[in-house]
Design an enzyme around this catalytic site. Structure first.
Site, short mmCIF file in Angstrom:
data_model
loop_
_atom_site.label_atom_id
_atom_site.label_comp_id
_atom_site.label_asym_id
_atom_site.label_seq_id
_atom_site.Cartn_x
_atom_site.Cartn_y
_atom_site.Cartn_z
N ASP A 33 22.03 -69.52 -22.88
CA ASP A 33 21.53 -69.46 -21.51
C ASP A 33 20.78 -68.14 -21.31
O ASP A 33 21.23 -67.08 -21.76
CB ASP A 33 22.70 -69.58 -20.53
CG ASP A 33 22.24 -69.91 -19.12
OD1 ASP A 33 22.51 -71.03 -18.66
OD2 ASP A 33 21.59 -69.05 -18.48
N ASN A 89 27.03 -79.41 -14.20
CA ASN A 89 26.75 -79.43 -12.77
C ASN A 89 25.90 -80.67 -12.48
O ASN A 89 24.89 -80.91 -13.15
CB ASN A 89 26.01 -78.16 -12.35
CG ASN A 89 26.86 -76.92 -12.53
OD1 ASN A 89 28.07 -76.95 -12.29
ND2 ASN A 89 26.25 -75.82 -12.96
N GLN A 96 23.26 -77.66 -9.80
CA GLN A 96 22.28 -78.06 -10.81
C GLN A 96 20.89 -77.61 -10.39
O GLN A 96 20.43 -77.93 -9.28
CB GLN A 96 22.29 -79.59 -11.03
CG GLN A 96 21.39 -79.99 -12.19
CD GLN A 96 21.43 -81.48 -12.51
OE1 GLN A 96 22.11 -82.26 -11.86
NE2 GLN A 96 20.69 -81.87 -13.52
N HIS A 102 22.64 -81.11 -18.89
CA HIS A 102 23.04 -80.07 -19.84
C HIS A 102 24.50 -79.72 -19.63
O HIS A 102 24.98 -79.69 -18.51
CB HIS A 102 22.16 -78.82 -19.70
CG HIS A 102 22.01 -78.33 -18.29
ND1 HIS A 102 21.14 -78.92 -17.40
CD2 HIS A 102 22.64 -77.35 -17.63
CE1 HIS A 102 21.22 -78.29 -16.23
NE2 HIS A 102 22.14 -77.34 -16.34
P1 5GP Z 1 22.28 -75.49 -13.86
O1 5GP Z 1 22.30 -74.48 -12.73
O2 5GP Z 1 21.18 -76.50 -13.70
O3 5GP Z 1 23.62 -76.11 -14.14
O4 5GP Z 1 21.99 -74.63 -15.17
C1 5GP Z 1 20.70 -74.30 -15.57
C2 5GP Z 1 20.86 -73.11 -16.50
O5 5GP Z 1 19.66 -72.97 -17.23
C3 5GP Z 1 21.09 -71.80 -15.78
O6 5GP Z 1 22.34 -71.25 -16.21
C4 5GP Z 1 19.91 -70.94 -16.19
O7 5GP Z 1 20.25 -69.59 -16.41
C5 5GP Z 1 19.42 -71.61 -17.44
N1 5GP Z 1 17.99 -71.50 -17.67
C6 5GP Z 1 16.99 -71.71 -16.77
N2 5GP Z 1 15.79 -71.55 -17.35
C7 5GP Z 1 16.04 -71.26 -18.66
C8 5GP Z 1 15.17 -70.99 -19.77
O8 5GP Z 1 13.95 -71.02 -19.67
N3 5GP Z 1 15.77 -70.72 -20.95
C9 5GP Z 1 17.13 -70.69 -21.10
N4 5GP Z 1 17.62 -70.39 -22.31
N5 5GP Z 1 17.97 -70.94 -20.06
C10 5GP Z 1 17.43 -71.23 -18.87
#
Ligand code: 5GP
Ligand code: ZN
Length: 116
Positions: A33, A89, A96, A102
């Protein structure tokens, strides 16, 4: 296999965008992440575009199982002691922000429960 050209995680899965990859199989890709919330914070995604667990169908069952088994393998390879967490999430109110399903693997520190 369905992919979305404008989806951030599809673009990481194909290699069009770079990420710190820790595991790749035929079906799943795992990478660190970009904003880690624990010493080990890895995202495990299917190569196929599925927007959310809410959008998953019975034909995705094996892939969704593989996300979890990939997390187990990564946690073992990271040498995490004492436990780790797998989180998906589902939807905006659950936090999310990227709409390609993911699994978050979090470990390497004590994790409180219940989450916020
Ligand atoms: P969500 O909030 O949708 O459950 O998680 C999305 C996750 O993706 C977040 O923890 C965020 O830090 C991560 N994330 C967002 N953009 C990128 C990216 O471009 N590269 C990586 N490695 N992680 C990302
Ligand atoms: Zn996608």
């Amino acid at each position: 296999m369905h992919t979305e050209p404008d989806c951030l995680f599809c673009r990481i899965a194909t290699g069009e965008l770079s990420a710190d990859r820790v595991l790749e199989t035929e079906d799943v890709v795992a990478f660190r992440d970009i904003n880690p919330q624990a010493p080990t914070h890895v995202l495990v995604i299917p190569r196929e575009h599925v927007s959310s667990l809410d959008a998953a169908e019975p034909r995705h069952a094996e892939t969704i199982g593989k996300l979890h088994l990939a997390a187990k393998r990564i946690a073992a390879e990271a040498g995490i002691q004492g436990g780790w967490r797998a989180v998906i999430n589902v939807g905006a109110d659950a936090g999310q922000t990227v709409f390609h399903v993911h699994l978050h693997l979090l470990g390497g520190r004590p994790l409180a429960w219940p989450p916020g």
